[in-house]
Design an enzyme around this catalytic site. Structure first.
Site, PDB file in Angstrom:
ATOM      1  CG  ASP A 162      49.673  73.214  66.510  1.00 57.23           C
ATOM      2  OD1 ASP A 162      49.984  72.978  65.333  1.00 57.23           O
ATOM      3  OD2 ASP A 162      50.351  72.845  67.484  1.00 57.23           O
TER       4      ASP A 162
ATOM      5  CG  ASP B  27      54.077  76.408  64.492  1.00 53.73           C
ATOM      6  OD1 ASP B  27      53.548  75.282  64.400  1.00 53.73           O
ATOM      7  OD2 ASP B  27      55.091  76.616  65.190  1.00 53.73           O
TER       8      ASP B  27
ATOM      9  CG  ASP C 234      43.129  89.546  65.928  1.00 52.83           C
ATOM     10  OD1 ASP C 234      42.958  89.593  64.684  1.00 52.83           O
ATOM     11  OD2 ASP C 234      43.202  90.577  66.636  1.00 52.83           O
TER      12      ASP C 234
ATOM     13  CE  LYS D 295      46.277  92.147  65.293  1.00 49.72           C
ATOM     14  NZ  LYS D 295      44.829  92.234  65.508  1.00 49.72           N
TER      15      LYS D 295
ATOM     16  CE1 TYR E 256      57.854  80.584  65.242  1.00 51.34           C
ATOM     17  CE2 TYR E 256      57.886  78.549  63.990  1.00 51.34           C
ATOM     18  CZ  TYR E 256      57.379  79.317  65.015  1.00 51.34           C
ATOM     19  OH  TYR E 256      56.397  78.805  65.832  1.00 51.34           O
TER      20      TYR E 256
HETATM   21  N1  GGG Z   1      57.157  67.060  64.132  1.00 50.34           N
HETATM   22  C1  GGG Z   1      57.535  68.353  64.189  1.00 50.34           C
HETATM   23  C2  GGG Z   1      58.062  68.832  65.506  1.00 50.34           C
HETATM   24  O1  GGG Z   1      58.793  68.180  66.195  1.00 50.34           O
HETATM   25  N2  GGG Z   1      57.654  70.036  65.820  1.00 50.34           N
HETATM   26  C3  GGG Z   1      58.112  70.706  66.981  1.00 50.34           C
HETATM   27  C4  GGG Z   1      58.045  72.177  66.796  1.00 50.34           C
HETATM   28  O2  GGG Z   1      58.049  72.895  67.766  1.00 50.34           O
HETATM   29  N3  GGG Z   1      58.003  72.653  65.562  1.00 50.34           N
HETATM   30  C5  GGG Z   1      57.992  74.019  65.260  1.00 50.34           C
HETATM   31  C6  GGG Z   1      57.572  74.259  63.856  1.00 50.34           C
HETATM   32  O3  GGG Z   1      56.865  73.467  63.261  1.00 50.34           O
HETATM   33  O4  GGG Z   1      57.903  75.309  63.305  1.00 50.34           O
END
Ligand code: GGG
Length: 414
Positions: free
Chosen positions: A228, A224, A200, A168, A121
């Site tokens: 999720d 990230d 993984d 990793k 990122y």
């Molecule tokens: N509320 C956070 C948001 O809008 N996230 C969208 C997103 O793609 N975030 C990438 C990240 O959290 O690094």
């Protein structure tokens, strides 16, 4: 008490403009903050050509904390620069199964600590030709060690035995090798135990048995994605708050994005945004208020109403109102009949509230009112009326008005 902390609020796109006002309603019920609104996201970009106006970035940099909603396509132009603006080095993402919520794995209670400045990122992407693009993955010892330091403190505050390090390094030997060495080195220096797990394998293991994980330190992208994944175990992204922690500033945001599929319906779950408020309050030092907000969300999830993502029918506003109504659960004040009037004793309320900033705010207001004793109810400062409304609902509407009588004794009930 008038709180002088300055908080910037950015709704962003899609459901951001639905869940953020709901969370701000909770924040404004808890205390009086200096709230400044700012804009960012896809809509702003379409209107002005930039997704993150300079004024927004400056306001976030100068504030004590920011509540951010969500963005869609402009995430890289908004979220990443905002995290850099607050100097955030860790993204804290708690993933919890809440009682009353139909969770795939009710035994989930994990906090992901995600490195927040680098990895893939870092923004070093290049289009080399029509056929090829590249991305440079940045990992530094200093950023990894900083995450490690935070993980050690976090694990110790959570009274857990060490933490897991996700990586990793068997494939990304140089970058994740550095990450692993730095984070585990810091933990060893602090005498904190760590276990390592390939990212993984973690994906499989967290689904099979989430109870084996507690605090998990991850590189940026892995944190990230894996948080999720874990959201699916507890009822979805509507329940995941997050805190981007910097040395002196913080950015708080629900983990979810702008959810264009449900935007505009008014049914988005605001729990993640409200729980982000709880993290914001704690960051500012109001631990007890943060816990009050978290308890109110937890009680609402358990007793209802729930939003459609969790199988309920509540709107975003109905959920938020239910949370607000649960922010106080003090005992019903005692009413002393004195012949001429009934005195509503507030002693038990004040005792119950302890160090709660909500009540301190209330007390200050009452004390100020006491300077003008015997004034009619409509001259009581506006902020006090919120408390009065709650008081009245708890007294089955028996209180039709109030006169400030004595700040030590209570209020006279008309
Ligand atoms: N509320 C956070 C948001 O809008 N996230 C969208 C997103 O793609 N975030 C990438 C990240 O959290 O690094």
């Amino acid at each position: 008490m008038l709180v002088t902390d300055e908080i910037v609020v950015i709704e962003g796109d899609g459901i951001g403009s639905e869940v953020v006002p709901a969370a701000v309603e909770v924040l404004e019920t808890v205390g009086e903050f200096d709230i400044n609104r700012a804009v960012a996201g896809d809509v702003v970009k379409a209107e002005t050509g930039t997704a993150l106006p300079d004024e927004t970035r400056d306001a976030v940099g100068a504030a004590d904390a920011t509540l951010f909603g969500a963005v869609g396509k402009s995430a890289a132009d908004v979220v990443l620069p905002l995290r850099a603006t607050v100097g955030s080095y860790v993204n804290v993402r708690p993933v919890r199964a809440y009682p009353g919520v139909d969770a795939l794995r009710p035994d989930t209670d994990i906090v992901f600590l995600r490195e927040n400045t680098e990895g893939v990122y870092s923004g070093h992407e290049t289009r080399l030709s029509d056929d090829m693009s590249t991305l440079t993955r940045v990992v530094t010892t200093s950023a990894s060690e900083r995450l490690g330091e935070y993980a050690c403190k976090y694990a110790s505050a959570r009274e857990t035995d060490g933490f897991h390090i996700v990586h990793k390094a068997n494939v990304m030997r140089e970058t994740d090798g550095r990450f692993l060495e730095a984070v585990s080195g810091v933990a060893a220096d602090h005498g904190v135990s760590t276990e390592t797990v390939l990212m993984d394998a973690f994906g499989t293991q967290v689904c099979l048995d989430p109870s084996q994980y507690d605090v998990v330190a991850c590189p940026n992208l892995a944190g990230d994605v894996l948080s999720d994944v874990a959201a699916g175990l507890v009822g979805g992204l509507g329940l995941l708050p997050s805190a981007n922690i910097g040395a002196e500033n913080g950015l708080f945001e629900p983990v979810h994005g702008s959810a264009p599929d449900i935007a505009g319906e008014g049914t988005a779950n605001p729990a993640a945004a409200i729980l982000s408020i709880a993290m914001l309050l704690e960051f500012l030092g109001y631990e007890r208020d943060g816990q009050i907000v978290r308890d109110a969300v937890q009680a609402t999830l358990a007793e209802g109403p729930q939003t459609p993502d969790l199988g309920g029918e509540a709107t975003t506003d109905e959920f938020a109102t239910a949370v607000v109504s649960r922010l106080w659960s003090p005992p019903v004040p005692e009413i002393c009949e004195t012949g001429e009037a009934s005195i509503l004793r507030l002693d038990s309320w004040v005792k119950h509230a302890g160090s709660c900033r909500v009540m301190k705010h209330f007390e200050t207001r009452v004390s100020r009112s006491c300077m003008n004793r015997n004034q009619a109810a409509n001259s009581v400062p506006v902020a006090t009326t919120t408390l009065y409304r709650i008081l009245r609902s708890r007294l089955d509407a028996r209180v039709s008005g109030i006169l400030v009588a004595d700040c030590d004794a209570g209020w006279v009930v008309k």
